[in-house]
Design a protein around this motif. Structure first.
Motif, short mmCIF file in Angstrom:
data_model
loop_
_atom_site.label_atom_id
_atom_site.label_comp_id
_atom_site.label_asym_id
_atom_site.label_seq_id
_atom_site.Cartn_x
_atom_site.Cartn_y
_atom_site.Cartn_z
N ARG A 56 0.87 -1.18 0.00
CA ARG A 56 0.00 0.00 0.00
C ARG A 56 0.90 1.22 0.00
N LEU A 57 1.22 1.67 -1.22
CA LEU A 57 2.24 2.73 -1.34
C LEU A 57 1.80 4.02 -0.67
N ASP A 58 0.50 4.31 -0.74
CA ASP A 58 0.00 5.58 -0.18
C ASP A 58 0.22 5.67 1.33
N GLU A 59 0.31 4.52 1.96
CA GLU A 59 0.46 4.54 3.42
C GLU A 59 1.92 4.66 3.85
N LEU A 60 2.84 4.62 2.88
CA LEU A 60 4.26 4.67 3.23
C LEU A 60 4.74 6.12 3.23
N GLU A 61 5.38 6.48 4.30
CA GLU A 61 5.88 7.84 4.50
C GLU A 61 6.92 8.20 3.42
N GLY A 62 6.88 9.45 2.94
CA GLY A 62 7.84 9.91 1.93
C GLY A 62 9.19 10.22 2.54
N GLY A 63 10.21 10.29 1.66
CA GLY A 63 11.53 10.69 2.11
C GLY A 63 12.33 9.61 2.81
N ARG A 64 11.88 8.36 2.68
CA ARG A 64 12.69 7.29 3.27
C ARG A 64 12.56 5.97 2.51
N ILE A 65 13.45 5.04 2.86
CA ILE A 65 13.41 3.70 2.25
C ILE A 65 12.74 2.75 3.25
N HIS A 66 11.72 2.06 2.78
CA HIS A 66 10.98 1.12 3.63
C HIS A 66 11.41 -0.30 3.29
N ARG A 67 11.60 -1.13 4.30
CA ARG A 67 11.93 -2.54 4.09
C ARG A 67 10.74 -3.38 4.51
N LEU A 68 10.17 -4.07 3.53
CA LEU A 68 8.93 -4.82 3.77
C LEU A 68 9.16 -6.30 3.46
N ALA A 69 8.34 -7.14 4.06
CA ALA A 69 8.28 -8.56 3.70
C ALA A 69 6.81 -8.83 3.36
N VAL A 70 6.56 -9.09 2.07
CA VAL A 70 5.17 -9.25 1.62
C VAL A 70 4.81 -10.73 1.65
N ARG A 71 3.80 -11.08 2.43
CA ARG A 71 3.35 -12.48 2.55
C ARG A 71 2.72 -12.92 1.23
N ILE A 72 3.13 -14.06 0.74
CA ILE A 72 2.59 -14.54 -0.53
C ILE A 72 1.83 -15.86 -0.32
N LEU A 73 2.50 -16.87 0.24
CA LEU A 73 1.88 -18.20 0.42
C LEU A 73 2.25 -18.71 1.81
N GLU A 74 1.66 -19.84 2.16
CA GLU A 74 2.12 -20.56 3.35
C GLU A 74 2.76 -21.87 2.89
N ASP A 75 3.82 -22.27 3.60
CA ASP A 75 4.52 -23.50 3.24
C ASP A 75 4.04 -24.67 4.09
N GLY A 76 4.68 -25.83 3.92
CA GLY A 76 4.27 -27.05 4.59
C GLY A 76 4.48 -27.04 6.09
N LEU A 77 5.14 -26.02 6.61
CA LEU A 77 5.26 -25.88 8.06
C LEU A 77 4.25 -24.85 8.57
N ALA A 78 3.29 -24.53 7.72
CA ALA A 78 2.23 -23.56 8.03
C ALA A 78 2.78 -22.16 8.28
N GLY A 79 4.03 -21.95 7.84
CA GLY A 79 4.62 -20.61 7.99
C GLY A 79 4.54 -19.85 6.68
N PRO A 80 4.76 -18.55 6.72
CA PRO A 80 4.63 -17.74 5.51
C PRO A 80 5.86 -17.79 4.60
N ILE A 81 5.63 -17.77 3.29
CA ILE A 81 6.69 -17.48 2.33
C ILE A 81 6.53 -16.01 1.98
N ARG A 82 7.56 -15.23 2.25
CA ARG A 82 7.48 -13.78 2.07
C ARG A 82 8.50 -13.32 1.05
N ILE A 83 8.11 -12.31 0.28
CA ILE A 83 9.03 -11.71 -0.69
C ILE A 83 9.60 -10.43 -0.09
N PRO A 84 10.95 -10.32 -0.03
CA PRO A 84 11.52 -9.06 0.46
C PRO A 84 11.32 -7.94 -0.56
N VAL A 85 10.86 -6.81 -0.09
CA VAL A 85 10.61 -5.66 -0.97
C VAL A 85 11.22 -4.41 -0.33
#
Ligand SMILES: [Zn+2]
Length: 329
Positions: A19-48
């Motif tokens: 949600r780009l509109d919610e991210l404050e301007g003038g800085r770099i944000h480090r996010l982990a976007v949840r995509i799927l869950e794996d066989g350990l019921a944990g999230p597979i996340r994409i670093p953004v």
């Protein structure tokens, strides 16, 4: 004194979608976007990483390692963002240094289920695992961009020039391709299940950049592509120009194709990537194990060498060179 020095790092923020509109301007944000869950019921996340400028402007997407073993795009993104002051930026850079998380972990091109993510785009909301991954990668991240540079490398056993695939009939896409500092541009309309084609369907101006070899970091190539991507940001008015530029007059090809061996043997390819060849010029020899030359392969037409095989062990149907045909569009 310890030989291990610890550095302070920022913890990424876990989110379900961008949600780009919610991210404050003038800085770099480090996010982990949840995509799927794996066989350990944990999230597979994409670093953004999101560099959010203070002033309005375009949204540039950068993706790397969609083929999990094609790594040069990762430091291209990291070193570029390290050098960007988001306070000086107009618009937003959305960067995915590792687009194929499971392939990256396994040192291989494909996704966990063995499928090639860059052939099944835009995926499906309810298909097999890689299709769902592809679908959510687009819906949750890529859809929010206006431009996209998808960074790849050659495959194992081959070397490439720095080259771009782009639909050169689309004006803004062609401009992107000509600005990024490639040696060679190959016109390609897409429609082939690639991220580039799927992004284009969404109205995103997208190109593919091939940067060197798989499985390694190559500093020269990384530097050129880092400067080239910055040149694109400058060209779009997102950053003011600096002194460095990767701009060159790329050789533009209307089409390209691989040439394959018609029999087996020991392959020696003569030209290097970016070399021009004339019709009839010898491009490769094939030897038998007793050192006798059994084939000379010749260029079927005038062109430029985009990539070549580096694997001398050739079976029937092995790749020799990737030839780009030069002609006016
Ligand atoms: Zn690739």
């Amino acid at each position: 004194m310890s030989w291990i020095q610890l550095h302070e790092v920022e913890r990424p923020t876990v989110v379900d979608t961008l949600r780009l509109d919610e991210l404050e301007g003038g800085r770099i944000h480090r996010l982990a976007v949840r995509i799927l869950e794996d066989g350990l019921a944990g999230p597979i996340r994409i670093p953004v990483m999101v560099a959010r400028g203070n002033a309005p402007g375009p949204v540039m997407g950068l993706s790397a390692a969609l083929h999990g073993n094609e790594l040069n795009g990762i430091p291209t993104i990291h070193r570029l963002l390290e050098r960007i002051d988001p306070k000086e930026l107009s618009g937003t850079v959305v960067a995915l240094p590792i687009a194929n998380v499971t392939g990256y972990l396994a040192n291989r091109r494909e996704y966990l289920d063995g499928r090639d993510l860059n052939r099944i785009m835009p995926g499906k909301p309810d298909g097999y695992e890689s299709q769902v991954y592809a679908h959510r990668l687009i819906e949750r991240i890529v859809r929010h961009t206006e431009y996209l540079i998808d960074m790849h490398t050659a495959s194992f056993g081959r070397v490439n020039s720095l080259y771009v695939r782009a639909n050169m009939r689309a004006e803004r896409t062609a401009r992107l391709a000509r600005t990024v500092g490639a040696d060679i541009i190959v016109h390609n309309e897409g429609g082939d299940g690639t991220l580039r084609a799927a992004a284009a369907e969404l109205g995103i101006h997208a190109i593919t950049v091939e940067i060197g070899d798989p499985h390694v970091f190559e500093d020269g190539m990384i530097k050129t592509s880092r400067i080239g991507v910055r040149d694109v940001l400058e060209d779009l008015g997102m950053l003011s120009p600096d002194r460095e530029t990767a701009r060159k007059n790329a050789i533009e090809c209307t089409r390209s194709y691989w040439l394959y061996t018609d029999t087996g043997g020991i392959l020696e390819v003569l030209p290097e990537p970016t070399d021009r060849v004339l019709a009839g010029e010898a491009i490769a020899y094939l030897f038998d194990p007793w050192g006798q030359r059994i084939r000379t392969y010749r260029a079927p037409e005038e062109g430029v060498i985009i990539g070549k095989s580096t694997n001398p062990v050739a079976h029937t149907g092995s790749r020799i060179v990737h030839l780009g045909a030069i002609a006016l569009l």
